[in-house]
Design a protein around this motif. Structure first.
Motif, mmCIF file in Angstrom:
data_model
loop_
_atom_site.group_PDB
_atom_site.id
_atom_site.type_symbol
_atom_site.label_atom_id
_atom_site.label_comp_id
_atom_site.label_asym_id
_atom_site.label_seq_id
_atom_site.Cartn_x
_atom_site.Cartn_y
_atom_site.Cartn_z
ATOM 1 N N HIS A 175 0.789 -1.229 0.000
ATOM 2 C CA HIS A 175 0.000 0.000 0.000
ATOM 3 C C HIS A 175 0.822 1.279 0.000
ATOM 4 O O HIS A 175 0.294 2.350 -0.290
ATOM 5 N N THR A 176 2.095 1.165 0.325
ATOM 6 C CA THR A 176 2.907 2.376 0.398
ATOM 7 C C THR A 176 4.366 2.039 0.141
ATOM 8 O O THR A 176 4.770 0.876 0.253
ATOM 9 N N GLU A 177 5.137 3.041 -0.207
ATOM 10 C CA GLU A 177 6.571 2.847 -0.383
ATOM 11 C C GLU A 177 7.236 2.887 0.993
ATOM 12 O O GLU A 177 7.230 3.922 1.663
ATOM 13 N N THR A 178 7.757 1.755 1.428
ATOM 14 C CA THR A 178 8.329 1.641 2.771
ATOM 15 C C THR A 178 9.816 1.968 2.811
ATOM 16 O O THR A 178 10.379 2.130 3.886
ATOM 17 N N GLY A 179 10.458 2.014 1.656
ATOM 18 C CA GLY A 179 11.891 2.235 1.606
ATOM 19 C C GLY A 179 12.689 0.951 1.758
ATOM 20 O O GLY A 179 13.919 0.962 1.649
ATOM 21 N N ILE A 180 12.010 -0.137 1.994
ATOM 22 C CA ILE A 180 12.669 -1.439 2.136
ATOM 23 C C ILE A 180 12.696 -2.165 0.794
ATOM 24 O O ILE A 180 13.699 -2.762 0.410
ATOM 25 N N LEU A 181 11.581 -2.102 0.092
ATOM 26 C CA LEU A 181 11.451 -2.675 -1.243
ATOM 27 C C LEU A 181 10.323 -1.923 -1.930
ATOM 28 O O LEU A 181 9.345 -1.521 -1.274
ATOM 29 N N LYS A 182 10.431 -1.702 -3.213
ATOM 30 C CA LYS A 182 9.379 -0.974 -3.926
ATOM 31 C C LYS A 182 8.051 -1.720 -3.831
ATOM 32 O O LYS A 182 8.009 -2.947 -3.861
ATOM 33 N N SER A 183 6.976 -0.951 -3.746
ATOM 34 C CA SER A 183 5.644 -1.536 -3.636
ATOM 35 C C SER A 183 5.344 -2.470 -4.802
ATOM 36 O O SER A 183 4.763 -3.541 -4.637
ATOM 37 N N GLU A 184 5.760 -2.068 -6.007
ATOM 38 C CA GLU A 184 5.504 -2.904 -7.188
ATOM 39 C C GLU A 184 6.185 -4.261 -7.063
ATOM 40 O O GLU A 184 5.672 -5.273 -7.561
ATOM 41 N N ASN A 185 7.319 -4.302 -6.368
ATOM 42 C CA ASN A 185 8.025 -5.572 -6.207
ATOM 43 C C ASN A 185 7.410 -6.442 -5.113
ATOM 44 O O ASN A 185 7.436 -7.671 -5.212
ATOM 45 N N PHE A 186 6.861 -5.823 -4.064
ATOM 46 C CA PHE A 186 6.099 -6.605 -3.095
ATOM 47 C C PHE A 186 4.921 -7.285 -3.792
ATOM 48 O O PHE A 186 4.635 -8.469 -3.578
ATOM 49 N N LYS A 187 4.231 -6.536 -4.636
ATOM 50 C CA LYS A 187 3.076 -7.086 -5.347
ATOM 51 C C LYS A 187 3.497 -8.193 -6.312
ATOM 52 O O LYS A 187 2.835 -9.227 -6.415
ATOM 53 N N LYS A 188 4.595 -7.955 -7.014
ATOM 54 C CA LYS A 188 5.092 -8.947 -7.966
ATOM 55 C C LYS A 188 5.512 -10.226 -7.243
ATOM 56 O O LYS A 188 5.270 -11.344 -7.728
ATOM 57 N N MET A 189 6.172 -10.074 -6.103
ATOM 58 C CA MET A 189 6.649 -11.217 -5.336
ATOM 59 C C MET A 189 5.490 -12.162 -4.983
ATOM 60 O O MET A 189 5.612 -13.380 -5.078
ATOM 61 N N HIS A 190 4.369 -11.576 -4.601
ATOM 62 C CA HIS A 190 3.226 -12.380 -4.152
ATOM 63 C C HIS A 190 2.312 -12.816 -5.291
ATOM 64 O O HIS A 190 1.782 -13.933 -5.263
ATOM 65 N N PHE A 191 2.106 -11.955 -6.276
ATOM 66 C CA PHE A 191 1.087 -12.228 -7.290
ATOM 67 C C PHE A 191 1.599 -12.125 -8.726
ATOM 68 O O PHE A 191 0.817 -12.054 -9.664
ATOM 69 N N GLY A 192 2.919 -12.140 -8.908
ATOM 70 C CA GLY A 192 3.482 -12.000 -10.251
ATOM 71 C C GLY A 192 3.142 -13.146 -11.176
ATOM 72 O O GLY A 192 3.115 -12.987 -12.402
ATOM 73 N N ILE A 193 2.910 -14.324 -10.613
ATOM 74 C CA ILE A 193 2.507 -15.504 -11.385
ATOM 75 C C ILE A 193 1.345 -16.151 -10.645
ATOM 76 O O ILE A 193 1.362 -16.252 -9.415
ATOM 77 N N ASP A 194 0.339 -16.601 -11.358
ATOM 78 C CA ASP A 194 -0.811 -17.239 -10.728
ATOM 79 C C ASP A 194 -0.403 -18.518 -10.012
ATOM 80 O O ASP A 194 0.464 -19.263 -10.479
ATOM 81 N N ASN A 195 -1.029 -18.763 -8.893
ATOM 82 C CA ASN A 195 -0.876 -19.967 -8.052
ATOM 83 C C ASN A 195 0.375 -19.946 -7.182
ATOM 84 O O ASN A 195 0.310 -20.251 -6.004
#
Length: 369
Positions: free
Chosen positions: A273-293
């Motif tokens: 939900h926000t840029e934490t400075g630890i990892l970009k938000s887009e990469n958190f999202k990609k890590m979890h949902f970048g590929i189905d299943n």
């Protein structure tokens, strides 16, 4: 990894920090009832809601001890370590030292031979998402054919890779511990630092307690793993011969306490939900949902309009379950220091009890407004 049990609920309330003690006592009582009913040594659980974390513990470090587990007691999280490996990989990606498309053999050309041509095109993306078709190495007998003579874990991974990449391919999507060892090799190659040191650096930056390997090897007052022998639940002492190979850390050999692990999950929820400075938000999202299943270190599913991210970890003596619902900034995790079938069922039953209880709180708070 156990398939996720269906969740159909929505929490919209913000749980007030002042109520932390009240909620934690309820979690304690739910856990206490579960370990009594299921003859388990101990459990710990946490619910993450926005900026708040509510946790509880119950039981003893082993079924032969009177030492009670606390919020600081380390439990083994097994394959949930893979999320840390993926995280370290994405750190390297953000530093532009790696990409998901980086081929494994671009970093290790000396390992490339005609005998492993089936693997010549595998990438970091394939390894992190279990699509590299390398053998699983999820069972002890798979290790019997290996000949590892190196002294350091980093050098052992090289020897391991040579032998794994000489074996036949498996089907795409085959859950593979070996794949995460190869991914760790790529991370340490570009970081110019061992995987162990990279993970230590991150844990220390967060001021989190941890250990590599089974936690009672670090301190006898940490949780002891248990398994069943002759229909009896047996506690494994730190001197027991059962252990994971040190070069397999990246696949599943980290131990943490319930509070710090919950903070790790909270970090991911905030990252959506926000840029934490630890990892970009887009990469958190990609890590979890970048590929189905199965994304990168996390399984995922969609139920209705709700996206869920989850993972389970177990070495047969501990069990860890974690689930995140980013849309609601909600997470739940449960630890157990036993992993027999009935104990795993108890973990999932506890998940549902915690959901039901906090849904009740949410509805009650909504009715007051």
């Amino acid at each position: 990894m156990k398939k996720i049990i269906t969740l159909c609920f929505t929490l919209t309330t913000t749980l007030m920090l002042a109520q932390n003690t009240q909620y934690s006592k309820i979690i304690d009582s739910l856990l206490q009832a579960s370990i009594k009913e299921n003859h388990m040594p101990a459990m710990a659980a946490a619910i993450i809601k926005g900026d708040s974390i509510f946790y509880g513990t119950a039981g003893t470090i082993s079924n032969e001890s009177t030492e009670k587990v606390t919020a600081k007691t380390l439990f083994h999280i097994g394959s949930n370590t893979k999320a840390f490996t993926s995280f370290l990989a994405f750190q390297q990606i953000e530093e532009e030292k790696l990409s998901l498309e980086t081929p494994f053999f671009a970093l290790f050309p000396e390992l490339k031979t005609d005998k492993n041509s089936a693997y010549h095109s595998i990438t970091l993306k394939d390894l992190l998402s279990h699509n590299a078709q390398v053998q699983p190495f999820t069972a002890g007998e798979e290790f019997l054919s290996l000949k590892i003579s190196a002294k350091t874990a980093e050098a052992k991974r090289i020897e391991f890779a040579q032998q794994v990449l000489a074996k036949p391919t498996t089907e795409k999507g085959t859950y593979s511990n070996a794949g995460y060892v190869l991914a760790a090799m790529m991370i340490e190659n570009t970081a110019k630092k061992s995987y162990e040191n990279l993970l230590e650096d991150f844990m220390k930056q967060q001021n989190w307690e941890y250990s590599f390997g089974f936690p009672n090897k670090k301190n006898l007052n940490n949780a002891w793993g248990h398994w069943v022998e002759n229909n009896k639940l047996i506690a494994l002492p730190p001197t027991h011969s059962y252990k994971l190979e040190d070069f397999m850390l990246s696949a599943g050999d980290l131990s943490m306490n319930i509070v710090d692990y919950a903070k790790w999950l909270q970090m991911h929820l905030k990252g959506f939900h926000t840029e934490t400075g630890i990892l970009k938000s887009e990469n958190f999202k990609k890590m979890h949902f970048g590929i189905d299943n199965y994304g990168y270190g996390w399984g995922n599913a969609v139920q209705g309009t709700q996206k869920l991210s989850f993972h389970d970890g177990s070495t047969g003596t501990f069990y860890t379950h974690a689930i995140l619902i980013p849309e609601n900034q909600l997470g739940i995790t449960i630890f157990a220091n036993a992993a027999d079938e009935k104990h795993v069922e108890a973990v999932y039953k506890m998940q549902q009890q915690l959901i039901a209880y906090f849904k009740k709180i949410a509805n009650s708070n909504q009715n007051k407004h």
